[in-house]
Design a protein around this motif. Structure first.
Motif, PDB file in Angstrom:
ATOM      1  N   TRP A   6       0.849  -1.180   0.000  1.00  0.00           N
ATOM      2  CA  TRP A   6       0.000   0.000   0.000  1.00  0.00           C
ATOM      3  C   TRP A   6       0.879   1.223   0.000  1.00  0.00           C
ATOM      4  O   TRP A   6       2.024   1.189   0.442  1.00  0.00           O
ATOM      5  N   GLN A  16      -2.647   5.729   1.676  1.00  0.00           N
ATOM      6  CA  GLN A  16      -3.796   4.830   1.746  1.00  0.00           C
ATOM      7  C   GLN A  16      -3.961   4.247   3.153  1.00  0.00           C
ATOM      8  O   GLN A  16      -5.035   3.770   3.501  1.00  0.00           O
ATOM      9  N   LEU A  17      -2.898   4.283   3.944  1.00  0.00           N
ATOM     10  CA  LEU A  17      -2.933   3.727   5.299  1.00  0.00           C
ATOM     11  C   LEU A  17      -3.277   4.780   6.353  1.00  0.00           C
ATOM     12  O   LEU A  17      -3.922   4.479   7.354  1.00  0.00           O
ATOM     13  N   LEU A  73      -6.663   5.191   8.633  1.00  0.00           N
ATOM     14  CA  LEU A  73      -7.409   3.950   8.833  1.00  0.00           C
ATOM     15  C   LEU A  73      -7.629   3.691  10.329  1.00  0.00           C
ATOM     16  O   LEU A  73      -6.764   3.978  11.152  1.00  0.00           O
ATOM     17  N   LYS A  74      -8.808   3.139  10.656  1.00  0.00           N
ATOM     18  CA  LYS A  74      -9.099   2.749  12.038  1.00  0.00           C
ATOM     19  C   LYS A  74      -8.262   1.510  12.360  1.00  0.00           C
ATOM     20  O   LYS A  74      -8.040   0.660  11.495  1.00  0.00           O
ATOM     21  N   GLN A 104      -6.014   4.993  15.549  1.00  0.00           N
ATOM     22  CA  GLN A 104      -6.021   5.367  14.142  1.00  0.00           C
ATOM     23  C   GLN A 104      -4.578   5.506  13.658  1.00  0.00           C
ATOM     24  O   GLN A 104      -3.716   6.011  14.390  1.00  0.00           O
ATOM     25  N   VAL A 116      -5.285  -5.635   6.209  1.00  0.00           N
ATOM     26  CA  VAL A 116      -5.401  -4.232   5.827  1.00  0.00           C
ATOM     27  C   VAL A 116      -6.546  -4.168   4.826  1.00  0.00           C
ATOM     28  O   VAL A 116      -6.493  -4.814   3.783  1.00  0.00           O
ATOM     29  N   ASP A 117      -7.586  -3.423   5.164  1.00  0.00           N
ATOM     30  CA  ASP A 117      -8.741  -3.291   4.284  1.00  0.00           C
ATOM     31  C   ASP A 117      -8.974  -1.808   4.023  1.00  0.00           C
ATOM     32  O   ASP A 117      -9.667  -1.125   4.783  1.00  0.00           O
ATOM     33  N   VAL A 118      -8.359  -1.311   2.947  1.00  0.00           N
ATOM     34  CA  VAL A 118      -8.437   0.110   2.623  1.00  0.00           C
ATOM     35  C   VAL A 118      -9.884   0.510   2.338  1.00  0.00           C
ATOM     36  O   VAL A 118     -10.340   1.563   2.786  1.00  0.00           O
ATOM     37  N   GLY A 121     -11.681   0.879   5.414  1.00  0.00           N
ATOM     38  CA  GLY A 121     -11.100   1.938   6.234  1.00  0.00           C
ATOM     39  C   GLY A 121     -10.503   1.458   7.535  1.00  0.00           C
ATOM     40  O   GLY A 121     -10.499   2.192   8.521  1.00  0.00           O
ATOM     41  N   GLU A 122      -9.995   0.198   7.548  1.00  0.00           N
ATOM     42  CA  GLU A 122      -9.435  -0.282   8.809  1.00  0.00           C
ATOM     43  C   GLU A 122      -8.313  -1.290   8.614  1.00  0.00           C
ATOM     44  O   GLU A 122      -8.186  -1.910   7.555  1.00  0.00           O
ATOM     45  N   VAL A 123      -7.509  -1.406   9.658  1.00  0.00           N
ATOM     46  CA  VAL A 123      -6.501  -2.460   9.758  1.00  0.00           C
ATOM     47  C   VAL A 123      -6.812  -3.244  11.024  1.00  0.00           C
ATOM     48  O   VAL A 123      -7.314  -2.680  12.008  1.00  0.00           O
TER      49      VAL A 123
END
Length: 180
Positions: free
Chosen positions: A105, A109-110, A113-114, A124, A158-160, A163-165
């Motif tokens: 990524w 993009q990171l 992210l929550k 965050q 990691v799910d962009v 919106g979260e990792v």
């Protein structure tokens, strides 16, 4: 409609030889793509530089003793090259496009992210630190900032788009949060 962001891809460290080449410090995992012949690069230079607001075009990227050396159309000789030393090279990239390699990524993009642990929101991502040993995610929590090594064992998901990792940190990093 896609939006663009500017990525740093390298820095011109010093002039190399007499033909206007540069020793290059790479900030990208895909130098052959970013520095392909004909690629146009923006310059981050002081306002006082004659290069301010201009772009350069890649002539060729070569490697001497495993070190990247960049040739630009605009730098025909060492004198011209000297005027570009320390310039940061930038490209515009589509924010939505992920790097070609899996599990890769861009920093932008990171950030934001929550951070989820055992189904609970614990913070965050506020930045990505690129350290010599490995990259670390800087995570803002209720109790301060925590640096978490950005490795699969600690950041399995990691799910962009969502919106979260998801993190599974080693003991001791976030323990005080799990008591709450």
């Amino acid at each position: 409609m896609s939006s663009k962001t500017t990525l740093r891809v390298g820095r011109l460290v010093k002039a190399h030889g007499l033909k206007g080449a540069f020793k290059l410090e790479l900030y990208t995992d895909s130098p052959d793509v970013r520095f392909a012949p004909g690629a146009v690069l923006k310059l981050q230079v002081p306002d006082s530089s004659p290069w301010f607001g201009k772009t350069v075009t890649v002539k060729e990227l070569r490697y001497y003793n495993q070190a990247p050396v960049l040739f630009l159309n605009e730098a025909e000789d060492r004198t011209a090259a000297e005027t570009l030393i320390k310039a940061i090279l930038l490209v515009d990239a589509d924010v939505e496009v992920l790097p070609e390699e899996p599990d890769a990524w861009y920093d932008h993009q990171l950030i934001g992210l929550k951070v989820m642990r055992d189904g609970a929101l614990i913070g965050q991502v506020i930045r990505v630190d690129h350290l010599p040993a490995q990259d670390c995610l800087a995570i803002k929590t209720e109790t301060g900032e925590v640096l978490l090594p950005f490795i699969k064992a600690f950041v399995p998901t990691v799910d962009v788009k969502a919106g979260e990792v998801v993190v599974t940190p080693p003991g001791g990093l976030f323990e005080e949060l799990s008591e709450a």
